[in-house]
Design a protein around this motif. Structure first.
Motif, PDB file in Angstrom:
ATOM      1  N   MET A   1       0.825  -1.208   0.000  1.00  0.00           N
ATOM      2  CA  MET A   1       0.000   0.000   0.000  1.00  0.00           C
ATOM      3  C   MET A   1       0.862   1.262   0.000  1.00  0.00           C
ATOM      4  N   LEU A   2       2.041   1.201   0.608  1.00  0.00           N
ATOM      5  CA  LEU A   2       2.894   2.374   0.732  1.00  0.00           C
ATOM      6  C   LEU A   2       3.332   2.898  -0.636  1.00  0.00           C
ATOM      7  N   ILE A   3       3.755   1.985  -1.517  1.00  0.00           N
ATOM      8  CA  ILE A   3       4.246   2.406  -2.830  1.00  0.00           C
ATOM      9  C   ILE A   3       3.147   3.071  -3.660  1.00  0.00           C
ATOM     10  N   PRO A   4       1.933   2.504  -3.746  1.00  0.00           N
ATOM     11  CA  PRO A   4       0.858   3.207  -4.471  1.00  0.00           C
ATOM     12  C   PRO A   4       0.548   4.582  -3.903  1.00  0.00           C
ATOM     13  N   LEU A   5       0.622   4.730  -2.554  1.00  0.00           N
ATOM     14  CA  LEU A   5       0.354   6.042  -1.949  1.00  0.00           C
ATOM     15  C   LEU A   5       1.448   7.040  -2.313  1.00  0.00           C
ATOM     16  N   ILE A   6       2.702   6.582  -2.298  1.00  0.00           N
ATOM     17  CA  ILE A   6       3.806   7.468  -2.685  1.00  0.00           C
ATOM     18  C   ILE A   6       3.654   7.886  -4.144  1.00  0.00           C
ATOM     19  N   SER A   7       3.289   6.926  -5.013  1.00  0.00           N
ATOM     20  CA  SER A   7       3.079   7.234  -6.437  1.00  0.00           C
ATOM     21  C   SER A   7       1.970   8.268  -6.607  1.00  0.00           C
ATOM     22  N   THR A   8       0.908   8.135  -5.825  1.00  0.00           N
ATOM     23  CA  THR A   8      -0.205   9.089  -5.904  1.00  0.00           C
ATOM     24  C   THR A   8       0.232  10.472  -5.454  1.00  0.00           C
ATOM     25  N   PHE A   9       1.018  10.536  -4.380  1.00  0.00           N
ATOM     26  CA  PHE A   9       1.517  11.812  -3.868  1.00  0.00           C
ATOM     27  C   PHE A   9       2.396  12.502  -4.917  1.00  0.00           C
ATOM     28  N   ILE A  10       3.271  11.722  -5.560  1.00  0.00           N
ATOM     29  CA  ILE A  10       4.133  12.281  -6.619  1.00  0.00           C
ATOM     30  C   ILE A  10       3.286  12.744  -7.794  1.00  0.00           C
ATOM     31  N   ALA A  11       2.229  11.962  -8.125  1.00  0.00           N
ATOM     32  CA  ALA A  11       1.340  12.321  -9.241  1.00  0.00           C
ATOM     33  C   ALA A  11       0.655  13.663  -8.977  1.00  0.00           C
ATOM     34  N   ILE A  12       0.217  13.883  -7.730  1.00  0.00           N
ATOM     35  CA  ILE A  12      -0.448  15.151  -7.376  1.00  0.00           C
ATOM     36  C   ILE A  12       0.521  16.322  -7.532  1.00  0.00           C
ATOM     37  N   ILE A  13       1.760  16.125  -7.085  1.00  0.00           N
ATOM     38  CA  ILE A  13       2.766  17.196  -7.197  1.00  0.00           C
ATOM     39  C   ILE A  13       3.036  17.509  -8.672  1.00  0.00           C
ATOM     40  N   ILE A  14       3.207  16.453  -9.499  1.00  0.00           N
ATOM     41  CA  ILE A  14       3.476  16.662 -10.928  1.00  0.00           C
ATOM     42  C   ILE A  14       2.302  17.365 -11.601  1.00  0.00           C
ATOM     43  N   SER A  15       1.077  16.975 -11.251  1.00  0.00           N
ATOM     44  CA  SER A  15      -0.106  17.621 -11.834  1.00  0.00           C
ATOM     45  C   SER A  15      -0.166  19.097 -11.459  1.00  0.00           C
TER      46      SER A  15
ATOM     47  N   PHE B   1       0.659  12.948 -18.545  1.00  0.00           N
ATOM     48  CA  PHE B   1       0.704  11.515 -18.830  1.00  0.00           C
ATOM     49  C   PHE B   1       1.430  10.771 -17.706  1.00  0.00           C
ATOM     50  N   ILE B   2       2.563  11.327 -17.264  1.00  0.00           N
ATOM     51  CA  ILE B   2       3.327  10.694 -16.184  1.00  0.00           C
ATOM     52  C   ILE B   2       2.511  10.671 -14.896  1.00  0.00           C
ATOM     53  N   ALA B   3       1.874  11.786 -14.571  1.00  0.00           N
ATOM     54  CA  ALA B   3       1.057  11.862 -13.356  1.00  0.00           C
ATOM     55  C   ALA B   3      -0.091  10.855 -13.418  1.00  0.00           C
ATOM     56  N   PHE B   4      -0.728  10.773 -14.580  1.00  0.00           N
ATOM     57  CA  PHE B   4      -1.848   9.839 -14.734  1.00  0.00           C
ATOM     58  C   PHE B   4      -1.386   8.396 -14.589  1.00  0.00           C
ATOM     59  N   GLY B   5      -0.231   8.101 -15.171  1.00  0.00           N
ATOM     60  CA  GLY B   5       0.313   6.747 -15.058  1.00  0.00           C
ATOM     61  C   GLY B   5       0.622   6.377 -13.616  1.00  0.00           C
ATOM     62  N   LEU B   6       1.176   7.337 -12.856  1.00  0.00           N
ATOM     63  CA  LEU B   6       1.469   7.091 -11.447  1.00  0.00           C
ATOM     64  C   LEU B   6       0.186   6.943 -10.628  1.00  0.00           C
ATOM     65  N   LEU B   7      -0.810   7.761 -10.927  1.00  0.00           N
ATOM     66  CA  LEU B   7      -2.082   7.703 -10.212  1.00  0.00           C
ATOM     67  C   LEU B   7      -2.795   6.365 -10.423  1.00  0.00           C
TER      68      LEU B   7
ATOM     69  N   ILE C   1       1.460   4.453 -20.811  1.00  0.00           N
ATOM     70  CA  ILE C   1       1.194   5.862 -20.488  1.00  0.00           C
ATOM     71  C   ILE C   1       2.452   6.544 -19.950  1.00  0.00           C
ATOM     72  N   LEU C   2       3.181   5.869 -19.073  1.00  0.00           N
ATOM     73  CA  LEU C   2       4.410   6.444 -18.508  1.00  0.00           C
ATOM     74  C   LEU C   2       5.470   6.646 -19.586  1.00  0.00           C
ATOM     75  N   VAL C   3       5.618   5.665 -20.478  1.00  0.00           N
ATOM     76  CA  VAL C   3       6.604   5.790 -21.556  1.00  0.00           C
ATOM     77  C   VAL C   3       6.251   6.939 -22.478  1.00  0.00           C
ATOM     78  N   ILE C   4       4.975   7.066 -22.818  1.00  0.00           N
ATOM     79  CA  ILE C   4       4.535   8.172 -23.677  1.00  0.00           C
ATOM     80  C   ILE C   4       4.821   9.519 -23.006  1.00  0.00           C
ATOM     81  N   GLY C   5       4.554   9.597 -21.701  1.00  0.00           N
ATOM     82  CA  GLY C   5       4.824  10.821 -20.969  1.00  0.00           C
ATOM     83  C   GLY C   5       6.293  11.202 -20.991  1.00  0.00           C
ATOM     84  N   CYS C   6       7.159  10.238 -20.761  1.00  0.00           N
ATOM     85  CA  CYS C   6       8.606  10.499 -20.766  1.00  0.00           C
ATOM     86  C   CYS C   6       9.079  10.929 -22.151  1.00  0.00           C
TER      87      CYS C   6
END
Length: 602
Positions: free
Chosen positions: A1-15, A49-55, A76-81
């Motif tokens: 659960m920790l990794i998905p939450l961290i990914s979501t937090f990073i996605a919010i910052i990127i957005s 795209f990166i934020a969406f992929g992380l979310l 989605i992540l590859v397209i974003g990069c």
């Protein structure tokens, strides 16, 4: 659960960053840079795209979505990069002074990106071939490596005997790949059978060199496009003989293609290359002998037409005689194993049972029909092949990986056994691309279209055609034609979207989905020595070794496909004789094992 939450937090910052950049209000960067980013909307698109992929990581975790959902995230992540890289590179001159390292990365062009990726993948596969035994694939240990070891004397017949039905195949069937595998194994030493992996790997490298020379296809494109096919990627570091066989056959098809394009193509080099490809195909697997006969027929017809309508009429009789004698000699070389068996055993496919026009040839083995479930057997051949090509009903949760080289790890009578392996999305993409490229009416597209149509009409009716690994030439040739025709198309049109580099990026996306979904097990060079392989998961039971040492000879029943691991050459200081046998009824086992004590697998 920790990794998905961290990914979501990073996605919010990127957005949030992308929003402020779009508004031109991101205070952490200078105004001139903010203006550049605001004007370049591809940067905002890439960040989102990166934020969406992380979310989606959190969404997948909460809803327990795996498999295809994970592949969507990767895409989605590859397209974003890619969007970020392309957009920032365009504005690099307007940005503040950057460290040389970041400049070098941003200045890498599309071709260089593809070249670096192709180099990494090929390096991984080469190292994997050298450091890891083929631990995933069962047939490797059932008969491929045993054949190789027996031929080169690494393991004697006294030390290891095959199952009663397998023994007749040794030295009578198509053993060219096993001879080559044994050669490399012999060079590496008895405790390093991973040397045998080089046969498949080097055959693929040979094909890349071949199409670079004949079709001018850059290495990086052929590497990425062809290795994006899961079965080919897996086969590249395995001891299965299918890749070598199909590479040989693909070479004959490309030579035939060029023969139909060029009237001055016949010379000693090209004839020799065709004979070499045919020799590899026909002496590696019986299954490709019938289609190879068809290819040789088309070659004969083409050369005969050239003699009558293009070559010097004064030399017609001489050319026809030359063609006949050359064809006769070439056929003897190409079908050497079949000719040998025809002379010695009165059956070109010995020891297999075959019947032609009601005549039953000499044989000792009747091919098994247990490899087809009732559902698969009830389909028409072309339906079976198409279902497998499009991977309809191909995947099975019982497999430890989404794809395996034989699409096995399920019971032989399972509806999923042998189905799939080319990655359906990639197959559809290549078919659509090929159809689009063939809209241009020229000799290159007409001949290519004709060959693909003939391949598609013939392949489904070959034995076990739905098991795609046997006939990988179909996807190899389709991809090769796409690369060749796409390069020609781009030279004429300079299309922004339909260009070779974009094909390469599609290949990267497909390959990365495959690699990630199989946990890098077929790609990353994790070392696996013979000793480690035997000791892991109790593959070799020490108690059985002790019994073998005591009895000096025994028949091991039910240990298939790993019976070969018990041969005394793999166990220093031991000296005994092993015979392998399948699990039959008690009476049948005793008959096949003879006087040997029988040891059943517990």
């Amino acid at each position: 659960m920790l990794i998905p939450l961290i990914s979501t937090f990073i996605a919010i910052i990127i957005s949030a960053i992308s929003f402020f950049i779009y508004q031109g209000k991101f205070i952490l960067i200078p105004d001139n840079v903010s203006t550049i980013f605001k004007q370049n909307k591809l940067i905002v698109i890439g960040l989102n795209f990166i934020a969406f992929g992380l979310l989606l990581g959190l969404v997948g975790y909460v809803l327990s979505l795996g498999g295809n959902f994970r592949y969507l995230r990767v895409i989605i992540l590859v397209i974003g990069c890619l969007c970020l890289k392309i957009s920032v590179a365009k504005e690099i001159d307007k940005l503040p002074e950057l460290p040389d390292f970041f400049k070098a990365i941003l200045n890498i062009n599309n071709t260089q990106v593809l070249q670096i990726f192709a180099t990494i993948i090929v390096s991984f596969l080469l190292i994997k071939s050298l450091v890891a035994v083929d631990w995933i694939n069962g047939d490797t240990w059932m008969y491929q490596l045993p054949f190789a070891a027996r031929f080169w004397g690494l393991v004697s017949p006294e030390q290891y005997m095959f199952e009663a039905e397998r023994e007749p195949f040794f030295n009578t069937s198509t053993m060219l790949p096993n001879i080559l595998q044994g050669f490399f194994w012999y060079l590496f030493g008895i405790k390093r059978p991973q040397g045998a992996n080089l046969v498949s790997f080097l055959s693929l490298i040979g094909y890349f060199i071949f199409i670079k020379h004949y079709l001018k296809i850059p290495y990086y494109l052929s590497v990425i496009a062809i290795l994006a096919v899961p079965l080919i990627h897996i086969a590249a570091t395995s001891c299965y003989v299918d890749l070598l066989t199909n590479v040989g056959f693909a070479i004959t098809l490309i030579i035939t293609y060029l023969l139909y394009l060029k009237e001055d193509f016949i010379n000693y080099k090209n004839v020799s290359i065709f004979i070499l490809g045919g020799f590899i195909a026909a002496n590696s697997k019986y299954l490709l002998v019938p289609p190879l006969v068809l290819v040789i027929f088309f070659v004969f017809i083409r050369i005969l037409w050239l003699i009558f309508y293009r070559f010097n009429p004064a030399s017609k009789i001489k050319n026809i005689l030359t063609l006949i004698f050359t064809m006769a000699g070439a056929n003897i070389i190409i079908f050497l194993t079949s000719f040998k068996n025809l002379v010695i055993y009165q059956n070109p496919f010995y020891p297999l049972k075959i019947t032609i026009f009601g005549y039953e040839f000499n044989h000792t083995v009747v091919p098994s029909e247990d490899y087809m479930s009732d559902k698969i057997e009830a389909m028409f051949p072309i339906q079976r092949w198409l279902f497998s090509l499009l991977e309809i009903g191909a995947f099975d949760e019982r497999r430890p990986w989404k794809w395996t080289i034989a699409m096995d790890y399920v019971p032989l009578d399972a509806d999923t056994f042998g189905m799939g392996g080319y990655f359906a999305i990639y197959v559809i993409f290549n078919i659509i691309l090929f159809a689009f490229l063939c809209r241009k009416n020229n000799p290159e597209t007409r001949v290519a279209l004709g060959m693909v149509i003939i391949m598609t009409l013939v392949t489904p009716f070959l034995p076990f055609s739905y098991q795609l690994r046997y006939y990988m030439y179909w996807i190899i040739i389709l991809i090769t034609f796409n690369l060749y025709l796409l390069l020609q198309h781009y030279q004429l049109t300079k299309s922004l979207w339909l260009k070779p580099q974009n094909y390469g990026y599609v290949g990267i996306i497909i390959m990365m989905i495959f690699v990630i979904s199989t946990r890098w097990d077929y790609t990353y060079p994790n070392p696996m020595s013979l000793d480690k392989f035997m000791n892991n998961d109790n593959r070799v039971n020490p108690e059985v070794i002790a019994i073998l040492e005591e009895k000096k000879q025994a028949c091991l029943v039910g240990f298939t496909p790993l019976t070969f691991l018990y041969n005394s050459q793999f166990h220093e200081g031991k000296n005994y004789s092993v015979k392998a046998e399948f699990s039959y009824g008690e009476e049948e086992v005793r008959k096949k094992c003879g006087d040997r004590p029988i040891i059943y697998k517990k």
